[in-house]
Design a protein around this motif. Structure first.
Motif, PDB file in Angstrom:
ATOM      1  N   PHE A 102       0.747  -1.233   0.039  1.00 56.34           N
ATOM      2  CA  PHE A 102       0.082   0.038   0.119  1.00 56.34           C
ATOM      3  C   PHE A 102       0.718   1.168   0.149  1.00 56.34           C
ATOM      4  N   ALA A 103       1.878   1.221  -0.759  1.00 55.51           N
ATOM      5  CA  ALA A 103       2.546   2.457  -0.948  1.00 55.51           C
ATOM      6  C   ALA A 103       3.176   3.183   0.345  1.00 55.51           C
ATOM      7  N   HIS A 104       3.065   4.635   0.149  1.00 57.74           N
ATOM      8  CA  HIS A 104       3.454   5.555   1.198  1.00 57.74           C
ATOM      9  C   HIS A 104       2.462   5.245   2.239  1.00 57.74           C
ATOM     10  N   ALA A 105       1.436   5.036   2.099  1.00 59.05           N
ATOM     11  CA  ALA A 105       0.236   4.800   3.192  1.00 59.05           C
ATOM     12  C   ALA A 105       0.731   3.816   4.217  1.00 59.05           C
ATOM     13  N   GLY A 106       1.146   2.622   3.647  1.00 58.38           N
ATOM     14  CA  GLY A 106       1.528   1.592   4.432  1.00 58.38           C
ATOM     15  C   GLY A 106       2.905   1.920   5.015  1.00 58.38           C
ATOM     16  N   GLU A 107       3.770   2.732   4.449  1.00 55.82           N
ATOM     17  CA  GLU A 107       5.116   3.192   5.174  1.00 55.82           C
ATOM     18  C   GLU A 107       4.665   4.109   6.531  1.00 55.82           C
ATOM     19  N   LEU A 113       3.586   3.291  13.873  1.00 57.25           N
ATOM     20  CA  LEU A 113       3.390   2.152  15.063  1.00 57.25           C
ATOM     21  C   LEU A 113       4.584   1.809  15.727  1.00 57.25           C
ATOM     22  N   MET A 114       5.604   1.787  14.800  1.00 58.31           N
ATOM     23  CA  MET A 114       7.000   1.391  15.375  1.00 58.31           C
ATOM     24  C   MET A 114       7.300   2.505  16.498  1.00 58.31           C
ATOM     25  N   GLN A 115       6.882   3.624  16.130  1.00 58.85           N
ATOM     26  CA  GLN A 115       7.425   4.846  17.177  1.00 58.85           C
ATOM     27  C   GLN A 115       7.075   4.643  18.548  1.00 58.85           C
ATOM     28  N   GLU A 116       5.776   3.663  18.595  1.00 56.48           N
ATOM     29  CA  GLU A 116       5.378   3.521  19.815  1.00 56.48           C
ATOM     30  C   GLU A 116       6.331   2.529  20.786  1.00 56.48           C
ATOM     31  N   PHE A 117       7.102   2.098  20.071  1.00 58.53           N
ATOM     32  CA  PHE A 117       8.235   1.114  20.730  1.00 58.53           C
ATOM     33  C   PHE A 117       9.803   1.811  20.799  1.00 58.53           C
ATOM     34  N   GLU A 317      -2.750  -1.141  10.440  1.00 58.44           N
ATOM     35  CA  GLU A 317      -2.641  -1.043  11.696  1.00 58.44           C
ATOM     36  C   GLU A 317      -3.680  -2.124  12.569  1.00 58.44           C
ATOM     37  N   ARG A 318      -4.624  -2.456  12.091  1.00 57.01           N
ATOM     38  CA  ARG A 318      -5.220  -3.456  12.489  1.00 57.01           C
ATOM     39  C   ARG A 318      -4.784  -4.696  12.721  1.00 57.01           C
ATOM     40  N   LEU A 319      -4.144  -5.289  11.398  1.00 57.08           N
ATOM     41  CA  LEU A 319      -3.357  -6.392  11.498  1.00 57.08           C
ATOM     42  C   LEU A 319      -1.977  -6.288  12.371  1.00 57.08           C
ATOM     43  N   PHE A 320      -1.379  -5.407  12.501  1.00 59.33           N
ATOM     44  CA  PHE A 320      -0.242  -4.939  13.126  1.00 59.33           C
ATOM     45  C   PHE A 320      -0.493  -5.307  14.737  1.00 59.33           C
ATOM     46  N   ARG A 321      -1.575  -4.653  14.934  1.00 57.49           N
ATOM     47  CA  ARG A 321      -2.008  -4.913  16.588  1.00 57.49           C
ATOM     48  C   ARG A 321      -2.604  -6.262  16.879  1.00 57.49           C
ATOM     49  N   PHE A 322      -3.178  -6.786  15.653  1.00 56.06           N
ATOM     50  CA  PHE A 322      -3.685  -8.182  16.022  1.00 56.06           C
ATOM     51  C   PHE A 322      -2.578  -9.060  16.402  1.00 56.06           C
ATOM     52  N   TYR A 323      -1.183  -8.850  15.484  1.00 57.58           N
ATOM     53  CA  TYR A 323      -0.340  -9.664  15.883  1.00 57.58           C
ATOM     54  C   TYR A 323       0.552  -9.525  17.286  1.00 57.58           C
ATOM     55  N   LEU A 324       0.408  -8.150  17.591  1.00 58.50           N
ATOM     56  CA  LEU A 324       0.787  -7.838  19.111  1.00 58.50           C
ATOM     57  C   LEU A 324       0.196  -8.597  19.849  1.00 58.50           C
ATOM     58  N   GLU A 325      -1.356  -8.784  19.916  1.00 62.17           N
ATOM     59  CA  GLU A 325      -1.864  -9.615  20.937  1.00 62.17           C
ATOM     60  C   GLU A 325      -2.003 -10.984  20.631  1.00 62.17           C
ATOM     61  N   HIS A 326      -1.672 -11.421  19.718  1.00 60.54           N
ATOM     62  CA  HIS A 326      -1.647 -12.946  19.148  1.00 60.54           C
ATOM     63  C   HIS A 326      -0.469 -13.499  18.179  1.00 60.54           C
ATOM     64  N   PRO A 327       0.809 -13.248  18.996  1.00 65.55           N
ATOM     65  CA  PRO A 327       2.021 -13.635  18.092  1.00 65.55           C
ATOM     66  C   PRO A 327       2.142 -15.346  17.763  1.00 65.55           C
ATOM     67  N   ASP A 328       1.288 -15.830  18.217  1.00 67.69           N
ATOM     68  CA  ASP A 328       1.098 -17.383  18.039  1.00 67.69           C
ATOM     69  C   ASP A 328       0.786 -17.626  16.585  1.00 67.69           C
ATOM     70  N   ASP A 349       8.601  -6.808  10.244  1.00 66.59           N
ATOM     71  CA  ASP A 349       9.412  -7.106   9.133  1.00 66.59           C
ATOM     72  C   ASP A 349       8.272  -8.047   8.137  1.00 66.59           C
ATOM     73  N   TYR A 350       7.545  -8.905   9.221  1.00 63.60           N
ATOM     74  CA  TYR A 350       6.382  -9.556   8.414  1.00 63.60           C
ATOM     75  C   TYR A 350       5.572  -8.871   7.629  1.00 63.60           C
ATOM     76  N   VAL A 351       4.976  -7.922   8.129  1.00 62.15           N
ATOM     77  CA  VAL A 351       3.817  -7.235   7.505  1.00 62.15           C
ATOM     78  C   VAL A 351       4.344  -6.294   6.418  1.00 62.15           C
ATOM     79  N   SER A 352       5.459  -5.647   6.390  1.00 61.81           N
ATOM     80  CA  SER A 352       6.089  -5.058   5.517  1.00 61.81           C
ATOM     81  C   SER A 352       6.510  -5.788   4.318  1.00 61.81           C
ATOM     82  N   GLY A 353       6.873  -7.091   4.626  1.00 57.20           N
ATOM     83  CA  GLY A 353       7.147  -8.101   3.536  1.00 57.20           C
ATOM     84  C   GLY A 353       6.169  -8.531   2.640  1.00 57.20           C
ATOM     85  N   MET A 354       4.688  -8.411   3.146  1.00 51.55           N
ATOM     86  CA  MET A 354       3.707  -8.926   2.457  1.00 51.55           C
ATOM     87  C   MET A 354       3.384  -8.341   1.048  1.00 51.55           C
ATOM     88  N   THR A 355       2.889  -9.002   0.326  1.00 51.09           N
ATOM     89  CA  THR A 355       2.298  -8.590  -1.027  1.00 51.09           C
ATOM     90  C   THR A 355       0.943  -8.015  -0.678  1.00 51.09           C
TER      91      THR A 355
END
Length: 368
Positions: A102-107, A113-117, A317-328, A349-355
């Protein structure tokens, strides 16, 4: 004037992180080019948005076809200047490896999200991370083991940085300019997207022929005088092609003039020069800036693209936060490869690499 005296030859490379024997058929920059092309990250660019989302037309540029256009433009310019076209091509093909879906919107979303950490996300540094850490094609090491010059160019082609600004990049000569081959990439990138986005915006119905005809009167007059019977689509293609030619010629001439005026006699002089020497002539710079401003006003800020951006940012954002809650739910193989990394970095790394196709399938599996 040839700038061959400012060229970096593969024989003068600073080498690879893990030394390798010379190849009998290819020099080191040619091998780097091929390693990029054979990487998974490169293939995934086929299904990542450049500007216009997929599904509307099969003819819009993707991140992959844009990359190929940048490669063609930058290689032509390097050859015209007498620079190393193999290094230039390798850098052009690698320059967008770190872009998320999703281009620069994804970036922007991943960065927020990473700035929160206490971290961040930037696609050029992510591209370096991909070729150093995330690609797994060789038994002896992680990454692609690219030459120093390609790795340096990945992180410095679009900006300079000073010592300590990015501590993880301190090995890449902070405070110095990259070689001319790397300096060309960002401007060739601008040539590619400033012209291609006009073409795609016309195909998307966001711009009319009159909009394009009004961009550069001299070009339009030449096209309409030379091809009075041509259809509108063909005249649009002629206008875009001539704008691209003008910008490329302006980059060749401007870089040659700046290099000659600088008195640089070696790659070392290029590195220590206070300014970058790759640049447009004054007239080409004015044209390039006017195209960029026009596209921001009429295309990038259009309601159609803004609506798509908002949907994409919300989904990332929704998918990123889902994985934070469900890393399994992250693939076990990926978690094992990334052992020792913090969870937020593994998810990034995982989300950014997705097609985008894989992202949508994953999103639907969890939320639909």
């Amino acid at each position: 004037m040839s700038l061959a005296h400012l060229r970096i030859a593969a024989a003068n490379s600073r080498g690879r992180r893990f030394p390798e024997a010379p190849h009998p058929l290819r020099n080191d920059f040619q091998r780097d080019r091929d390693r990029v092309v054979h990487s998974r990250a490169f293939r995934r660019l086929e299904d990542k948005t450049q500007v216009f989302p997929s599904g509307i037309s099969d003819h819009f540029r993707t991140r992959l076809t844009h990359t190929l256009e940048v490669s063609q433009i930058s290689r032509t310019i390097a050859l015209a200047l007498g620079l190393d076209s193999d290094l230039t091509e390798a850098l052009a093909l690698a320059h967008d490896l770190g872009h998320p879906p999703f281009a620069h919107a994804g970036e922007r979303t991943l960065n927020r999200l990473m700035q929160e950490f206490g971290a961040d996300f930037e696609h050029n540094r992510q591209a370096l991370r991909i070729v150093e850490r995330l690609e797994h094609r060789y038994a002896r090491y992680a990454g692609l083991n690219l030459t120093f010059e390609v790795r340096e160019g990945i992180v410095k082609h679009s900006r300079d940085f000073g010592p300590g600004e990015f501590p993880e990049l301190d090995e890449y000569l902070p405070g110095q300019r990259p070689p001319l081959e790397a300096q060309l990439i960002d401007l060739a990138d601008e040539i590619a997207y400033n012209t291609a986005d006009l073409d795609d915006a016309y195909a998307a119905g966001l711009l009319s022929y009159d909009d394009l005809a009004g961009l550069h009167a001299e070009t339009t007059e030449t096209v309409e005088t030379s091809y009075p019977a041509a259809g509108e689509k063909v005249r649009v293609a002629e206008i875009v092609r001539r704008l691209l030619d003008s910008l490329a010629a302006g980059l060749v001439a401007g870089t040659r003039q700046a290099a000659e005026a600088s008195g640089a006699a070696s790659v070392g002089d290029v590195r220590l020069h206070p300014d970058r020497l790759a640049r447009f002539t004054e007239s080409a710079a004015i044209l390039n800036a006017s195209l960029k401003q026009f596209l921001h006003r009429r295309v990038y800020a259009s309601p159609q693209l803004e609506e798509e951006r908002q949907r994409s940012m919300s989904a990332v954002e929704r998918l990123f936060r889902f994985y934070l809650e469900h890393p399994d739910r992250l693939p076990a193989s990926f978690r094992e490869e990334m052992e020792g990394e913090p969870l937020h970095q593994i998810i990034c790394d995982y989300v950014s690499g997705m097609t985008e196709g894989y992202f949508r399938r994953t999103y639907r599996a969890y939320f639909d």
